[in-house]
Write an enzyme that holds these catalytic residues in place. Structure first.
Site, PDB file in Angstrom:
ATOM      1  N   TYR A  38      -9.562   4.780  -1.867  1.00 39.62           N
ATOM      2  CA  TYR A  38      -8.735   3.568  -1.912  1.00 39.62           C
ATOM      3  C   TYR A  38      -7.263   3.834  -1.624  1.00 39.62           C
ATOM      4  O   TYR A  38      -6.836   4.967  -1.568  1.00 39.62           O
ATOM      5  CB  TYR A  38      -8.940   2.746  -3.169  1.00 39.62           C
ATOM      6  CG  TYR A  38      -8.720   3.333  -4.544  1.00 39.62           C
ATOM      7  CD1 TYR A  38      -9.239   2.673  -5.650  1.00 39.62           C
ATOM      8  CD2 TYR A  38      -7.997   4.495  -4.775  1.00 39.62           C
ATOM      9  CE1 TYR A  38      -9.043   3.149  -6.939  1.00 39.62           C
ATOM     10  CE2 TYR A  38      -7.799   4.975  -6.052  1.00 39.62           C
ATOM     11  CZ  TYR A  38      -8.321   4.300  -7.117  1.00 39.62           C
ATOM     12  OH  TYR A  38      -8.116   4.774  -8.395  1.00 39.62           O
ATOM     13  N   GLU A  39      -6.533   2.744  -1.374  1.00 42.38           N
ATOM     14  CA  GLU A  39      -5.158   2.775  -0.836  1.00 42.38           C
ATOM     15  C   GLU A  39      -5.145   3.383   0.572  1.00 42.38           C
ATOM     16  O   GLU A  39      -4.165   3.994   1.003  1.00 42.38           O
ATOM     17  CB  GLU A  39      -4.199   3.566  -1.749  1.00 42.38           C
ATOM     18  CG  GLU A  39      -4.219   3.171  -3.209  1.00 42.38           C
ATOM     19  CD  GLU A  39      -3.655   1.790  -3.458  1.00 42.38           C
ATOM     20  OE1 GLU A  39      -3.314   1.102  -2.487  1.00 42.38           O
ATOM     21  OE2 GLU A  39      -3.572   1.397  -4.620  1.00 42.38           O
ATOM     22  N   GLY A  40      -6.242   3.200   1.309  1.00 44.24           N
ATOM     23  CA  GLY A  40      -6.375   3.798   2.636  1.00 44.24           C
ATOM     24  C   GLY A  40      -7.044   5.156   2.507  1.00 44.24           C
ATOM     25  O   GLY A  40      -6.589   6.000   1.738  1.00 44.24           O
TER      26      GLY A  40
ATOM     27  N   ARG B 192       0.287   4.111  -2.613  1.00 47.05           N
ATOM     28  CA  ARG B 192      -0.049   5.494  -2.261  1.00 47.05           C
ATOM     29  C   ARG B 192       0.750   6.500  -3.056  1.00 47.05           C
ATOM     30  O   ARG B 192       0.208   7.480  -3.570  1.00 47.05           O
ATOM     31  CB  ARG B 192       0.156   5.690  -0.755  1.00 47.05           C
ATOM     32  CG  ARG B 192      -0.936   5.070   0.075  1.00 47.05           C
ATOM     33  CD  ARG B 192      -0.557   4.877   1.525  1.00 47.05           C
ATOM     34  NE  ARG B 192      -1.643   4.175   2.210  1.00 47.05           N
ATOM     35  CZ  ARG B 192      -1.493   3.455   3.310  1.00 47.05           C
ATOM     36  NH1 ARG B 192      -0.290   3.317   3.854  1.00 47.05           N
ATOM     37  NH2 ARG B 192      -2.534   2.862   3.868  1.00 47.05           N
TER      38      ARG B 192
ATOM     39  N   LEU C  43       0.815  -1.206   0.000  1.00 47.04           N
ATOM     40  CA  LEU C  43       0.000   0.000   0.000  1.00 47.04           C
ATOM     41  C   LEU C  43       0.855   1.264   0.000  1.00 47.04           C
ATOM     42  O   LEU C  43       0.459   2.288  -0.559  1.00 47.04           O
ATOM     43  CB  LEU C  43      -0.949  -0.004   1.203  1.00 47.04           C
ATOM     44  CG  LEU C  43      -2.095  -1.022   1.118  1.00 47.04           C
ATOM     45  CD1 LEU C  43      -2.867  -1.072   2.421  1.00 47.04           C
ATOM     46  CD2 LEU C  43      -3.032  -0.698  -0.039  1.00 47.04           C
TER      47      LEU C  43
END
Length: 592
Positions: free
Chosen positions: A406-408, A268, A264
């Site tokens: 997304y991606e946190g 990011r 991730l």
């Protein structure tokens, strides 16, 4: 014997170290090979993607898969994969560049590309055994097969380690039997190779597995109907007594959480790059429309309200590029440093990206927020036509919205960035305590009333950046001293600190880029100055809110006084003049 050892690169060090302009990398410094890749990517998108806008918007999943295969044939899916596994073996900056220029034409393709080349491929590249890499990477690098990443569960979103999917070793010891489900899985409709995370028995942490599509017990839900990225395949994935060979365990048992986090981290920073060309294309559409649309007998691009939007959109692109490529080169340099020190390339890639995880989170938040704002302003420039599906802005706005999730989520990434800085400090990897104490002493002293010499290009702006770092150290240092181990529970305060942190990194990146390559009268210097002014205003608001929340009496008055001192301009910039200069340039040019 003289010491010629270069300084070790440390993520987050920008807060306490002055970075010379010569030490950052920018888009102006691309090699000829990189320029060729950029131009090839742009040409591909303009030829194979842009003309098919309506098909992508009509949920044509087959078109996304077909376009991905074409990308594989051209080598674009294997940019980061070493040549020995069928890829191009390019460096980190080049992989960012490919992600940048292949992602601007359509959000559905950008998502499919990012999911495949990032979280769908990297776990095997970074954690796989030699046998696993030889078996799977050549197909992934060429688009013969596509990858997907199965982490999120219905009851486990941001808390990835709380998933309920379970794995149990079979009686004969040859397979892991996996039961559970995953959701929001990009590329699930056409992927052949899945990175699946599950807890073995009652382990504390998840473990990674490589799962092939034809595995018995693997089934899929229907395609999700989404606000944006409509032709990106997104499905639930179900595991019903699914048998996975023991040799398909990825990395080590209990190590899946680390695999997920590092994958991730890469995702990011690449997500920031994936938003850049989208911003450029939005600006081009908006400027073209503003130049053609007539109201009261003149083009709306002559109106100050429209010109302000165009100037701020262009400035956001300049700043986003500056931060993204600065961080990309830092990651690449760290990888090279570790390899030169004897570390194998696989481990160096892991450590290099992990080192700059703070910067990755900063970029993810800043650029994805800005991209949606850019699309929103694009709609506003189009007016009523912007709300129509017949104009390009409506789809751009819908597609950009997912970037903040997304991606946190951006909220999680804001908390992560500050949290990782604190952990680095506690572990002795980054010394923020001494600089914070020095700022405290400075607040107690008598301020100097000497007028500095700001005759050199951007010298005052660089001095302000240095003072903004003192603001972060002042607020975060005092808050940490008060809350200590309870600091992670103070989410409101952490969000304030994150806003200060994000604005500092991005503003400094833009100032250094402008200083390195452009003259005092350039539009690029004007954009760096305009962005810094806006950043100062945002930092003042975030810092003031934070200070008042935890400090009282004399301490509060002293810190607020310090905030005023550290955010003060000697020569206040003419913001309207800067805005008009930028707008005039891009209205005439018609694109970024």
């Amino acid at each position: 014997m003289s010491d010629t050892t270069q300084k070790t690169l440390i993520g987050g060090d920008f807060l306490i170290t002055e970075t010379p302009a010569k030490d950052i990398f920018t888009l102006e410094e691309l090699s000829e090979e990189q320029k060729m890749m950029r131009d090839s990517a742009k040409e591909f998108i303009d030829r194979e993607v842009v003309p098919h806008h309506e098909r992508f918007e009509s949920k044509d999943y087959a078109l996304t898969e077909e376009t991905m295969r074409k990308l594989g044939e051209m080598g674009f899916l294997g940019v980061t994969v070493p040549e020995q596994y069928g890829g191009l073996g390019m460096g980190f900056v080049t992989t960012m560049l490919a992600c940048d220029y292949l992602s601007g034409g359509n959000g559905s393709l950008a998502t499919a590309y990012g999911a495949h080349t990032g979280i769908g491929t990297l776990p095997i590249l970074l954690y796989g055994t030699e046998e696993q890499k030889n078996k799977y990477l050549p197909d992934l690098a060429t688009g013969t097969k596509f990858g997907a990443y199965c982490l999120t569960e219905p009851d486990a979103g941001s808390d990835a380690n709380s998933g309920k999917t379970r794995a149990k070793l079979s009686e004969d010891g040859k397979h892991y039997i996996i039961n559970g489900q995953k959701m929001w899985i990009s590329n699930a409709g056409f992927a052949e190779i899945f990175i699946v995370f599950a807890k073995i028995d009652d382990d504390k942490n998840i473990t990674g597995f490589i799962v092939e599509r034809d595995t018995e017990g693997l089934t899929f839900g229907e395609e999700e109907h989404k606000l944006g990225i409509r032709s990106s395949s997104t499905r639930q994935v179900f595991f019903n007594d699914m048998k996975v060979p023991v040799e398909n365990l990825l990395g080590e048992r209990n190590n899946g959480f680390k695999i997920a986090l590092n994958s991730l981290n890469v995702g990011r920073i690449k997500l920031a790059a994936a938003n850049l060309d989208g911003q450029r294309r939005i600006l081009a559409h908006a400027t073209k429309y503003a130049n053609e649309r007539k109201q009261f007998g003149v083009a709306i691009s002559t109106f100050g309200a429209i010109r302000k939007k165009i100037a701020e959109m262009a400035t956001g692109i300049f700043v986003s590029e500056a931060g993204s490529y600065r961080a990309a080169k830092d990651v690449q340099d760290k990888i090279d440093e570790l390899v030169a020190g004897g570390m194998n390339h696989q481990e160096a890639e892991l450590k290099g990206v992990e080192e700059f995880a703070v910067e990755a989170s900063i970029l993810k938040v800043f650029v994805s927020d800005l991209t949606q704002n850019t699309a929103d302003e694009g709609i506003q420039i189009y007016g009523g036509m912007g709300f129509s599906a017949d104009a390009p802005m409506e789809a751009a706005w819908r597609d950009s919205r997912i970037g903040r999730i997304y991606e946190g989520t951006n909220e999680i990434n804001r908390l992560l960035a500050v949290g990782m800085l604190i952990k680095k400090t506690m572990k002795g990897q980054l010394d923020l305590l001494k600089p914070a104490m020095a700022v405290g002493k400075e607040l107690m002293g008598i301020p100097s009333f000497d007028v500095p010499d700001y005759s050199e290009l951007l010298s005052e702006e660089k001095a302000i950046i240095a003072n903004l770092k003192k603001v972060f150290l002042m607020v975060s240092g005092a808050a940490l001293q008060k809350y200590m181990m309870e600091m992670e529970k103070q989410q409101h305060l952490l969000l304030n600190a994150s806003e200060i942190l994000n604005q500092i990194y991005m503003a400094e990146s833009a100032i250094l880029r402008a200083e390195k390559h452009f003259s005092a009268d350039s539009v690029e210097v004007a954009m760096a100055q305009l962005n810094l002014y806006k950043a100062v205003e945002k930092i003042i608001a975030a810092a003031k809110e934070g200070i008042i929340s935890f400090a009282e009496g004399d301490e509060q008055r002293m810190m607020l006084s310090g905030l005023r001192r550290f955010t003060k301009y000697t020569n206040q910039p003419n913001i309207i003049a800067l805005t008009e200069k930028i707008a005039a340039h891009y209205v005439e040019k018609g694109h970024y």
